[in-house]
Design an enzyme around this catalytic site. Structure first.
Site, PDB file in Angstrom:
ATOM      1  N   ARG A  53      50.604  67.291  53.222  1.00  0.00           N
ATOM      2  CA  ARG A  53      49.506  66.681  52.466  1.00  0.00           C
ATOM      3  C   ARG A  53      49.714  66.939  50.976  1.00  0.00           C
ATOM      4  O   ARG A  53      49.477  66.085  50.142  1.00  0.00           O
ATOM      5  CB  ARG A  53      48.138  67.219  52.930  1.00  0.00           C
ATOM      6  N   TYR A 105      37.861  43.696  41.790  1.00  0.00           N
ATOM      7  CA  TYR A 105      38.013  43.678  43.243  1.00  0.00           C
ATOM      8  C   TYR A 105      36.704  44.145  43.901  1.00  0.00           C
ATOM      9  O   TYR A 105      36.133  45.169  43.501  1.00  0.00           O
ATOM     10  CB  TYR A 105      39.172  44.597  43.630  1.00  0.00           C
ATOM     11  N   ASP A 177      43.448  48.211  36.773  1.00  0.00           N
ATOM     12  CA  ASP A 177      43.921  47.858  38.105  1.00  0.00           C
ATOM     13  C   ASP A 177      44.949  46.749  37.903  1.00  0.00           C
ATOM     14  O   ASP A 177      44.601  45.611  37.588  1.00  0.00           O
ATOM     15  CB  ASP A 177      42.743  47.400  38.976  1.00  0.00           C
ATOM     16  N   LYS A 202      49.895  45.051  48.032  1.00  0.00           N
ATOM     17  CA  LYS A 202      50.059  43.672  47.560  1.00  0.00           C
ATOM     18  C   LYS A 202      51.490  43.466  47.038  1.00  0.00           C
ATOM     19  O   LYS A 202      52.418  43.571  47.802  1.00  0.00           O
ATOM     20  CB  LYS A 202      48.980  43.375  46.520  1.00  0.00           C
TER      21      LYS A 202
HETATM   22  C1  LIG Z   1      43.490  44.862  47.629  1.00  0.00           C
HETATM   23  C2  LIG Z   1      43.048  45.326  46.298  1.00  0.00           C
HETATM   24  C3  LIG Z   1      42.495  46.603  46.127  1.00  0.00           C
HETATM   25  C4  LIG Z   1      42.250  47.548  47.284  1.00  0.00           C
HETATM   26  O1  LIG Z   1      43.436  47.964  47.850  1.00  0.00           O
HETATM   27  P1  LIG Z   1      43.622  48.351  49.409  1.00  0.00           P
HETATM   28  O2  LIG Z   1      45.078  48.685  49.485  1.00  0.00           O
HETATM   29  O3  LIG Z   1      43.224  47.163  50.212  1.00  0.00           O
HETATM   30  O4  LIG Z   1      42.744  49.524  49.671  1.00  0.00           O
HETATM   31  C5  LIG Z   1      42.144  46.983  44.841  1.00  0.00           C
HETATM   32  N1  LIG Z   1      42.310  46.152  43.792  1.00  0.00           N
HETATM   33  C6  LIG Z   1      42.820  44.922  43.929  1.00  0.00           C
HETATM   34  C7  LIG Z   1      42.977  44.042  42.730  1.00  0.00           C
HETATM   35  C8  LIG Z   1      43.204  44.461  45.181  1.00  0.00           C
HETATM   36  O5  LIG Z   1      43.704  43.222  45.322  1.00  0.00           O
END
Ligand SMILES: *Cc1c(COP(=O)(O)O)cnc(C)c1O
Length: 403
Positions: A53, A105, A177, A202
């Site tokens: 961890r 998001y 982000d 993504k």
């Molecule tokens: C999908 C997404 C998240 C969240 O990520 P997860 O891996 O699904 O927890 C946060 N910000 C953006 C812009 C996203 O597309």
């Protein structure tokens, strides 16, 4: 970051940063260290790893690689984008205030508005396209300014340098982000951000086969606080998931070039379509943020949205008719996806002022043949003309668009 790494290009770092041949066997690819603990020679005498961890070599390779790609000093990997977001939120104390974009998001908004609100954290969501609205939202207890650009699903573009500058003056941590752009298209730390966050699910993972998150930064103080939270709360990825994200990252540059070329060509094709009333893509000169996006992004990516005549019913009908574009949430993989935000990813904001337009369709443009993608969209949109869609091939020159 070591000095020789600092001099290397993005593509080289993606393939080599943190990924030297493994010492005991010479394996060229970082192994999946599928182990929960590490033997010690004597109490406290070990090779840098004790319990998985706290640290794992596969995860460490990923953290080193993504730190290099974002031009940061350190990276911390998490089990999902939301686990990374949760770690950042844990920097806050009761009474602290957060300013965020009004179309970040949905999960990010939900975490602050419905989990951390119970712990006394307050939130103001503003349209960040105009930095003055951010300045007006700042308070004495504002500790975090949360930026997303381009945004989802309207592809709004936020001036990272301007907004992070305001945050710094107010004594708040700025975080971008960067999931939609990826570090290949945009490097927020170079534009003044304190932290960059990714859902590596993504574009960085890129193959729709893993869920993960990452935080990258420069400040040692923030690293110490966030590494403490990472270990104390434990939202870490397993070694196989870290390995899948690392493998995806190796090809990020070439994938993003093609995602951007396909996205640009499809946006240009859609804008001429008689059943399409608006196209949101920062690569179009008509887009509000085009000039800003040209300054802060290398290219414009594979995400776009557009409005269809006929509203939600027309959007749902189209989304159910594509054959190559899979009807699915998520984004950033090699395969093209289509969705109707109001009925799917953004269902929770229906009826509020944050609701996307009812006829909005969002595309995550993948890496299939451009001609096939456009033919698929043409067939699904239809033309009302029984002889079939009139535009099923890209315009000549569409492939030569700026990337
Ligand atoms: C999908 C997404 C998240 C969240 O990520 P997860 O891996 O699904 O927890 C946060 N910000 C953006 C812009 C996203 O597309």
């Amino acid at each position: 970051m070591p000095d020789d790494m600092r001099r290397q290009g993005f593509e080289t770092l993606a393939i080599h940063a943190g990924q030297e041949p493994e010492r005991t066997t010479g394996a060229v690819v970082v192994p999946i260290f599928q182990t929960s603990t590490f033997a010690q020679e004597a109490v406290g005498k070990h090779k840098g790893y004790e319990y998985a961890r706290t640290g794992n070599p596969t995860r460490h390779a990923l953290e080193t690689c993504l730190a290099a790609l974002e031009a940061g000093e350190w990276g911390l990997a998490f089990a999902s984008g939301m686990a990374a977001t949760d770690a950042v939120a844990h920097l806050l104390s009761s009474g602290d205030h957060v300013v965020m974009g009004d179309d970040v998001y949905g999960g990010t908004y939900r975490l602050f508005a419905r989990v951390f609100d119970r712990l006394g954290v307050t939130l103001t969501a503003v349209d960040m396209r105009d930095p003055r609205t951010v300045r007006r939202a700042l308070r004495k207890r504002t500790r975090i300014v949360w930026i997303e650009t381009p945004t989802n699903p309207m592809l709004k573009v936020v001036d990272i340098a301007a907004v992070t500058g305001l945050a710094r003056k107010a004594g708040a941590i700025s975080i971008v982000d960067n999931t939609f752009a990826s570090p290949y298209l945009q490097q927020p730390l170079r534009l003044g951000a304190d932290l960059v966050l990714h859902s590596t699910t993504k574009y960085i993972g890129g193959h729709s086969d893993v869920v993960g998150g990452m935080i990258v930064g420069v400040s040692e103080d923030l690293r110490d606080r966030l590494a403490f939270i990472q270990n104390a709360a434990g939202g870490v990825p397993g070694p196989l998931d870290a390995w899948l994200v690392l493998r995806g990252a190796k090809t990020l540059a070439v994938r993003m070039d093609r995602h951007s070329a396909n996205g640009q060509a499809i946006a240009e094709w859609l804008i001429d379509h008689p059943r399409v009333t608006a196209v949101n893509y920062p690569g179009l000169p008509s887009h509000h943020g085009h000039d800003l996006a040209r300054r802060q992004m290398r290219a414009f990516g594979g995400m776009l949205s557009f409005e269809l005549k006929g509203g939600e019913a027309a959007a749902k009908r189209m989304a159910a008719r594509t054959r190559i574009f899979a009807l699915a949430e998520s984004l950033g993989g090699v395969e093209s996806l289509i969705e109707v935000p109001l009925a799917m990813t953004h269902g929770s904001v229906r009826g509020t002022k944050l609701a996307p337009p009812p006829g909005l369709v969002r595309l995550s443009v993948g890496l299939e043949s451009l001609e096939d993608l456009i033919a698929d969209l043409a067939r699904a949109i239809g033309s009302g003309d029984p002889s079939g869609p009139k535009a099923s091939r890209p315009r000549p020159g569409a492939l030569a668009s700026r990337v």
